[in-house]
Design a protein around this motif. Structure first.
Motif, short mmCIF file in Angstrom:
data_model
loop_
_atom_site.label_atom_id
_atom_site.label_comp_id
_atom_site.label_asym_id
_atom_site.label_seq_id
_atom_site.Cartn_x
_atom_site.Cartn_y
_atom_site.Cartn_z
N ILE A 107 -55.55 -2.01 1.11
CA ILE A 107 -55.17 -0.38 1.29
C ILE A 107 -53.25 -0.81 1.67
O ILE A 107 -52.69 0.20 1.43
CB ILE A 107 -55.86 -0.41 3.09
N THR A 167 -58.49 2.14 -1.63
CA THR A 167 -59.22 3.39 -1.42
C THR A 167 -60.25 3.77 -2.56
O THR A 167 -60.43 2.95 -3.26
CB THR A 167 -58.68 4.77 -0.92
N ALA A 208 -54.44 4.11 7.67
CA ALA A 208 -55.37 4.94 6.31
C ALA A 208 -55.89 5.83 6.56
O ALA A 208 -55.98 6.83 5.68
CB ALA A 208 -55.95 4.06 5.35
#
Length: 626
Positions: free
Chosen positions: A541, A547, A617
């Motif tokens: 990430i 992702t 994130a």
């Protein structure tokens, strides 16, 4: 602390500085060793966004709790770094004598940073650490380097781990080889990281004893493992192992052929028979203290490739045969030998050559660009010529292809990207995922991009444990999570995944207890596996590679139906079914719909201090949706 010496060696090739630190018991209990320890050290000593060829990108060697003991199938070593091919975590393991020697020299891990001013090698003679000149090894294969080093150091018991010409030339799928023929399995790009540091090899001689906590119980357990080996008559199995997988996949219409243009290969019957086995397999060889001789040492005794020698396994066999349309066993052995000389990953090489052949046959590249090489599928001379060009970065084509299929497709342009079969920029091995749908999901979510090394999803489909024609409701998510955790633990204990023992969680807990003296339960081992899986996801990430967008499959698998006249004709993996399978997996992992570990998940596995990565994130994903 028994079985683990507890020292981490830090080497800076730029300054020449060397230091050691003691590895604390808490870190060992959290990560065990091997890949787990390596990923933890990578997270600690790397900085997000750094290029893989940056001198500060660490190259990390790690051994495991069983290395250097009498225990079978636990003597390998792992290498971990940031991949120049995928941009995420790169890890590879190999069962060879090097890991045992490193352990006996007193080291649990070696962290290499910096870049030497000239080609060098690292010499570890127990506590004595030297960075030595290796200019006289330039361009040599690891076999040749080992021979020269043994003479130079006047000791033929040392073990060497190093790179060939491809690593020196920064081929992005160059790998590391030890003990002459043993490739760090799918450690794709680790050889290039080594080359970027001007590090040709690591040579080690270890003389210290490695003790276990409970010698009587450990010895009894080891005897049980050896008895299992004998019961399986592994020496009779190993020589047919390569053909078994080739034949299995062909019968399931799941053998990737001619760069996934077909799913069955008409040349299978030419590649292996009892006659060929008796003629070419000269010896079945094993690794340190292992009772399973699972590597077939192949010698060509006649013809134009006389005296060529190679170790072949099923993965390299698939990629160099059906994937390239080659049905000459002699040529495949020659190709494997060349690949070993240059120090490249054989699976990636086969996939890259198949990609180039596909481009040529479809007119995306022409004979002028190939330098006159007739790159049609099945052309043995083309296969061998291209291996040499890639290994040396020779000419436009060799230079472009040494970047891997993704970067090569970007350079070539046009329709080239549609012919590049990869997951997370890692070239696919020779499984036709269109006919193995649960395996396809396993590949898409594997953090390395190769399910065969990370969760063994292909074994579920091939053995009929799930319906291979569909992604099996939410049960597959939990199965893949369970196997991912088990593979992480095996790779941290450095127990070979090809070993025929059906290790139960209790087996693994007992093995660890008898060696280390520290009790551990099956649930605690699973927690270690989950901790490693989560930490890798966080690293990726941070590198922009962790992702949902990256958990994908190549264009051909999703858009080009199987064309052969077989029951599987017309099959593809639709995006809808893939996304549904990914949903199942994320839910089983306790990750968000974007594939981000939740803060609760981090706390559960002892990574709460890294919650900021998930929080950032998740916010970024929300902003994109808005």
């Amino acid at each position: 602390m028994c079985a683990y010496v507890g020292k981490v060696l830090h080497v800076n090739l730029t300054s020449g500085q060397v230091r050691t630190e003691v590895l604390d018991e808490k870190t060992v209990s959290l990560y065990l060793g091997g890949v787990g320890l390596g990923v933890n050290l990578l997270m600690e000593y790397s900085k997000p966004g750094r290029d893989a060829f940056d001198s500060d990108n660490p190259l990390i060697y790690c051994v495991g709790p069983l290395s250097g003991t009498l225990g079978p199938s636990g003597h390998g070593y792992a290498v971990v770094s940031k991949s120049p091919l995928t941009g995420g975590v790169c890890e590879g393991q190999v069962q060879s004598f090097f890991g045992s020697e490193l352990k006996r020299a007193g080291y649990v891990a070696v962290v290499v940073k910096g870049k030497a001013s000239a080609l060098s090698y690292l010499w570890l003679d127990d506590d004595q650490v030297q960075i030595r000149d290796a200019q006289h090894f330039k361009g040599d294969s690891v076999r040749e380097v080992e021979r020269k080093l043994c003479n130079e150091l006047d000791d033929f018991s040392i073990s060497v781990s190093g790179i060939g010409k491809a690593g020196e030339e920064l081929c992005r799928f160059a790998t590391i080889i030890s003990d002459k023929y043993h490739t760090v399995s799918r450690g794709v790009g680790l050889g290039a990281v080594m080359g970027s540091k001007n590090l040709k090899a690591v040579a080690v001689r270890g003389t210290y004893d490695v003790n276990v906590a409970n010698l009587e119980s450990f010895t009894c357990f080891v005897k049980t493992l050896y008895e299992r080996d004998r019961a399986l008559e592994s020496d009779k199995i190993s020589s047919s192992l390569m053909f078994k997988r080739l034949s299995e996949l062909n019968s399931l219409s799941a053998l990737a052929t001619r760069n996934w243009n077909n799913s069955v290969f008409e040349g299978v019957s030419k590649l292996w028979t009892d006659y060929l086995s008796d003629r070419f397999v000269k010896k079945n060889v094993g690794c340190a203290t292992c009772g399973v001789n699972c590597n077939s040492a192949i010698l060509i005794s006649t013809g134009s490739f006389k005296n060529e020698v190679a170790l072949l396994n099923s993965a390299s066999f698939l990629s160099l045969s059906s994937l390239c349309g080659v049905d000459s066993f002699d040529a495949i052995v020659k190709a494997a030998s060349l690949i070993n000389d240059y120090g490249m990953d054989p699976v990636s090489v086969g996939a890259v050559v198949a990609f180039a052949m596909d481009l040529y046959e479809h007119g995306v590249i022409n004979s002028e660009q190939t330098g006159g090489i007739d790159l049609r599928f099945g052309n043995v001379d083309a296969l061998l010529d291209l291996i040499c060009k890639i290994g040396k970065r020779d000419g436009w084509l060799g230079n472009v292809l040494s970047e891997g299929v993704v970067k090569a497709a970007e350079s070539i342009g046009g329709e080239a990207a549609k012919y590049a079969c990869h997951v997370k920029c890692l070239e696919l091995p020779g499984y036709d995922l269109r006919a193995l749908k649960n395996t396809a999901l396993g590949f898409s979510i594997a953090f390395s991009g190769d399910a065969t090394m990370r969760n063994g999803a292909e074994l579920l489909d091939i053995a009929g444990k799930v319906d291979r024609y569909k992604i099996e409701s939410d049960i597959i998510g939990y199965k893949l999570v369970e196997e991912s955790l088990r593979y992480n633990v095996l790779d941290s204990l450095l127990i070979c995944k090809l070993h025929p023992h059906a290790y139960t969680w209790k087996d693994l807990a007992d093995y660890y207890l008898f060696a280390m003296g520290n009790p551990i339960t099956a649930e605690e081992l699973k927690q270690v596996g989950k901790r490693i899986e989560t930490l890798v996801r966080l690293f990726n990430i941070l590198e922009g590679k962790g992702t949902r967008d990256y958990d994908d499959l190549p264009y051909k698998i999703k858009n080009c139906p199987i064309p052969d006249e077989v029951p599987e004709k017309g099959m593809v993996i639709t995006d809808d079914e893939l996304q549904l399978g990914i949903d199942y997996y994320y839910a089983a992992c306790n990750w968000t719909a974007d594939g981000i570990p939740t803060v609760d998940c981090l706390k559960q596995v002892g990574l709460g201090h890294l919650a900021y990565i998930s929080e950032n994130a998740i916010k970024a994903a929300q902003n994109r949706e808005e």
